[in-house]
Design an enzyme around this catalytic site. Structure first.
Site, PDB file in Angstrom:
ATOM      1  N   SER A 233       0.857  -1.201   0.000  1.00  0.00           N
ATOM      2  CA  SER A 233       0.000   0.000   0.000  1.00  0.00           C
ATOM      3  C   SER A 233       0.882   1.236   0.000  1.00  0.00           C
ATOM      4  O   SER A 233       2.037   1.177   0.433  1.00  0.00           O
ATOM      5  CB  SER A 233      -0.880   0.042   1.254  1.00  0.00           C
ATOM      6  N   ASP A 234       0.345   2.357  -0.476  1.00  0.00           N
ATOM      7  CA  ASP A 234       1.053   3.595  -0.207  1.00  0.00           C
ATOM      8  C   ASP A 234       0.888   3.847   1.294  1.00  0.00           C
ATOM      9  O   ASP A 234      -0.024   3.314   1.935  1.00  0.00           O
ATOM     10  CB  ASP A 234       0.511   4.764  -1.044  1.00  0.00           C
ATOM     11  N   TRP A 235       1.770   4.666   1.830  1.00  0.00           N
ATOM     12  CA  TRP A 235       1.836   4.823   3.289  1.00  0.00           C
ATOM     13  C   TRP A 235       0.574   5.522   3.817  1.00  0.00           C
ATOM     14  O   TRP A 235       0.403   6.727   3.648  1.00  0.00           O
ATOM     15  CB  TRP A 235       3.093   5.616   3.639  1.00  0.00           C
TER      16      TRP A 235
END
Ligand code: BGC
Length: 695
Positions: A233-235
């Site tokens: 995932s993106d952060w």
């Protein structure tokens, strides 16, 4: 297959808790390993221009050591400007070696989103407005990175084209445009480039957050593309335990420090224990992570060691910087400048001395060093020439060194915004800028300067993650400065730096020259000086259209950009030159444009078909008096048919080749064209507008 069998066996030996530890961040940039079975944690690091500094495990704070300085490579827009696949592979290999040298498993890049609007703050991290050019360079870059047993993590999947409200904005796009324009570079990066991992985007698509999207990750990525790599995932891009767990996401990362409370941490464990989510979905994720580890030789002790800050990497950074510089205008051949017989040179503009490595967001780099343009020029000319510098303008404020990194708060208020200067401060700045301008213009007008060079443009206050520019205008009253300077000194050389085009209408007609550089890495200033003084013949070509004004960009005049709720991509496939060509709009500088100090002729163009494949062959001759390189570009101008519903661009890039030629030398180029059933005419030329042959 052997890998998958082994992964399944290992997974079967793991407890639920151990498996959960492997699928979410246990620190800001690493997951948990399972020591008893020899499974290490997965260690990740940004980013696209080299390995980022070391962070404390649970704080967005650089640990402040002196052993994490690295080679700072040119940004991806610069790489795209080289149109050189071999250099992309070289940059990838050098970067991969650095990531491994710093002990990383996953390199969080490259960013390959399309440049839909020049205002997107992260454009400098991306390649182009064109999917074909993007993937042609991204694929060798990825392969280079991975040759060092480091996974590339291609980002941000998908349609992450604005920073404003990036965490929530819904992208409204028709599926045809999505599939024809925004997804192909991802497909090739993952399938041809073989990227071992991919990062989901923050934004929403068709009502789902991309990091937990059934459509994107399930239907497209796993089913249509049969992708078996790891999805990260993106952060902070995950919003729901069940949705994330049951999507094809494998690892959840975030910006907060409550690692056990991440959606795919304790809440997921609990949901599995309560029977609300099946453990098998976790097993699948863990298997993919274990296969990734095996692909990277993390489990068999046969892993490459890597190295960072090597001489060879600095050479690669320089080679890329040299080829990335684009000569946009050179009236009366004012460039290259002469080195002989000059005594005094004046450099004006803050970008002459500004160092850019440490800015931009997660792409920031703790560079071993960075050669500024002024230093590059001084280094080249030596001590017998006096090189003076004046800033001519000033920015809003110096970057403050805060206690914490911007990233900790980066997702508040929707995760991104648009830039604006405040009112009172603006008046004070204007006063200061006027004084700087007066001084610069007065000095430039002095007869005793043999050469005056302006170096301006943008910086990472504008080209930055979490921000979109408010407009395309040059900041800091540079328009006024340039107009006055060019009136006082019409032979002034103009150099612009930035990750996206700026409006030039107020002064471009006054300038004989214009050199465009992107963020060129640690040797950017060296390369620029070499180009200005003719030691290097420029060969960069624009990987995007340079619009005259933002109104000419389809994302703004047909679709919309920067809205907080829904971004309507009404322009469909008409992005960049596809829009300009179809609607006869003249850009300031067109896609593919870039001049050289020599000239090239095109002859004997032929289309050759071999089985299913189509090639263009032609002869290119260097007709000038110095060695140089030409990028031969091949565009397909498709036939329109009644079935296509009018969705046919005037032309599309289908092939290119960069050819290096000595004066008088002729070479035959043979270019494979992308795609099947290439019905229509083939246009071959030096840019999308400078067509030399129509076949
Ligand atoms: C960015 C990613 C980056 C990640 C980790 C996010 O804010 O969007 O591109 O890799 O942070 O720093």
């Amino acid at each position: 297959m052997e890998l998958w069998k082994k992964a399944r066996e290992l997974t079967a030996a793991l407890s639920l808790e151990e498996k959960i530890g492997m699928i979410h961040g246990a620190e800001l940039f690493r997951t948990k390993g399972v020591e008893r079975l020899g499974i290490p944690p997965l260690v990740m690091s940004d980013g696209p221009m080299g390995v980022r500094q070391e962070f404390a495990p649970d704080q967005w704070k650089g640990i402040g050591e002196t052993d994490d300085y690295v080679t700072y490579f040119p940004c991806n827009s610069a790489l795209a400007s080289t149109w050189n696949r071999k250099l992309a592979g070289e940059m990838g290999s050098a970067m991969g070696e650095e990531f491994r040298g710093r002990g990383k498993d996953v390199a969080l890049g490259p960013g390959i989103n399309l440049k839909r609007s020049p205002l997107c703050g992260r454009n400098f991290e991306y390649f182009s407005e064109d999917p074909y050019l993007t993937k042609e360079l991204a694929v060798p870059l990825i392969q280079g990175i991975q040759s060092w047993d480091v996974a590339a993590c291609v980002k941000h999947f998908a349609v992450n084209n604005q920073e404003t409200e990036r965490l929530w904005v819904e992208v409204d796009i028709d599926e045809e445009a999505l599939k024809r324009l925004y997804l192909p570079a991802f497909y090739d990066a993952l399938k041809k480039g073989g990227a071992y991992s991919v990062m989901g985007a923050y934004n929403q698509l068709y009502g789902e957050h991309c990091c937990q999207s059934q459509y994107l990750l399930g239907d497209i990525l796993r089913k249509e593309w049969s992708y078996d790599g790891v999805v990260i995932s993106d952060w902070g891009g995950v919003h729901d335990t069940k949705k994330a767990a049951e999507s094809q996401l494998d690892i959840e990362m975030s910006v907060t420090y409550d690692f056990d409370q991440y959606f795919m941490a304790n809440p997921l464990k609990q949901a599995v224990e309560e029977g609300a989510i099946s453990e098998s979905v976790i097993d699948e994720k863990v298997e993919r992570i274990l296969v990734l580890m095996m692909r990277l030789h993390m489990l068999d002790g046969k892993r490459k060691a890597g190295a960072y800050n090597t001489e060879a990497h600095r050479k690669s950074a320089l080679a890329i910087a040299r080829e990335s510089i684009v000569l946009l205008k050179n009236k009366r051949s004012v460039l290259p400048l002469r080195e002989e017989g000059i005594k005094r040179v004046l450099v004006i503009g803050e970008n002459g001395v500004c160092l850019h490595a440490a800015g931009g967001g997660s792409a920031e780099i703790k560079a071993l060093y960075e050669i500024s343009p002024l230093m590059g020029i001084k280094k080249l000319l030596g001590g017998n020439v006096q090189v003076d510098y004046l800033s001519g303008y000033c920015r809003e404020q110096e970057k403050k060194e805060g206690e914490i990194n911007w990233q900790e708060t980066s997702l508040e208020n929707g995760g991104g915004t648009r830039l604006a200067e405040s009112g009172t401060w603006r008046r004070e700045l204007s006063r200061r800028r006027k004084a700087l301008r007066r001084q610069a213009v007065k000095t430039a007008a002095l007869k005793d300067y043999d050469q005056v060079i302006f170096v301006g443009g943008l910086n990472h206050d504008y080209d930055c993650e979490g921000l979109d520019r408010a407009d395309m205008r040059l900041p800091y009253e540079q328009d006024e400065l340039l107009t006055e300077l060019l009136s006082a000194r019409p032979d002034m050389i103009v150099v612009m730096m930035g990750g996206s085009p700026v409006e030039m209408g107020r002064w471009i007609h006054l300038a004989d020259s214009l050199v465009w550089c992107w963020y060129g890495g640690m040797e950017g200033g060296t390369a620029l000086a070499e180009v200005l003084y003719g030691r290097v013949n420029p060969s960069g070509k624009l990987p995007e259209s340079f619009y005259k004004t933002i109104k000419d960009c389809s994302a703004h005049c047909v679709g919309d950009f920067g809205r907080k709720d829904t971004a309507h991509y009404r322009e469909g496939i008409y992005v960049g030159y596809r829009y300009l060509d179809a609607f006869h709009i003249e850009p300031e500088f067109s896609f593919g444009h870039g001049l050289s100090y020599t000239s090239f002729s095109y002859q004997n163009g032929k289309i050759v078909t071999e089985g299913e494949e189509t090639f263009l062959s032609c002869l290119i001759t260097n007709t000038g008096d110095r060695p140089g390189a030409e990028v031969v570009q091949v565009y397909l101008r498709p036939e329109k048919s009644s079935e296509d519903g009018g969705n046919v661009p005037f032309q599309e890039l289908k092939g290119f080749e960069k050819v290096f030629l000595e004066p008088g030398e002729t070479q035959m180029v043979y270019i494979k064209l992308e795609g099947e059933g290439l019905g229509g005419r083939i246009a071959v030329g030096a840019s999308s507008k400078d067509i030399r042959m129509l076949l």
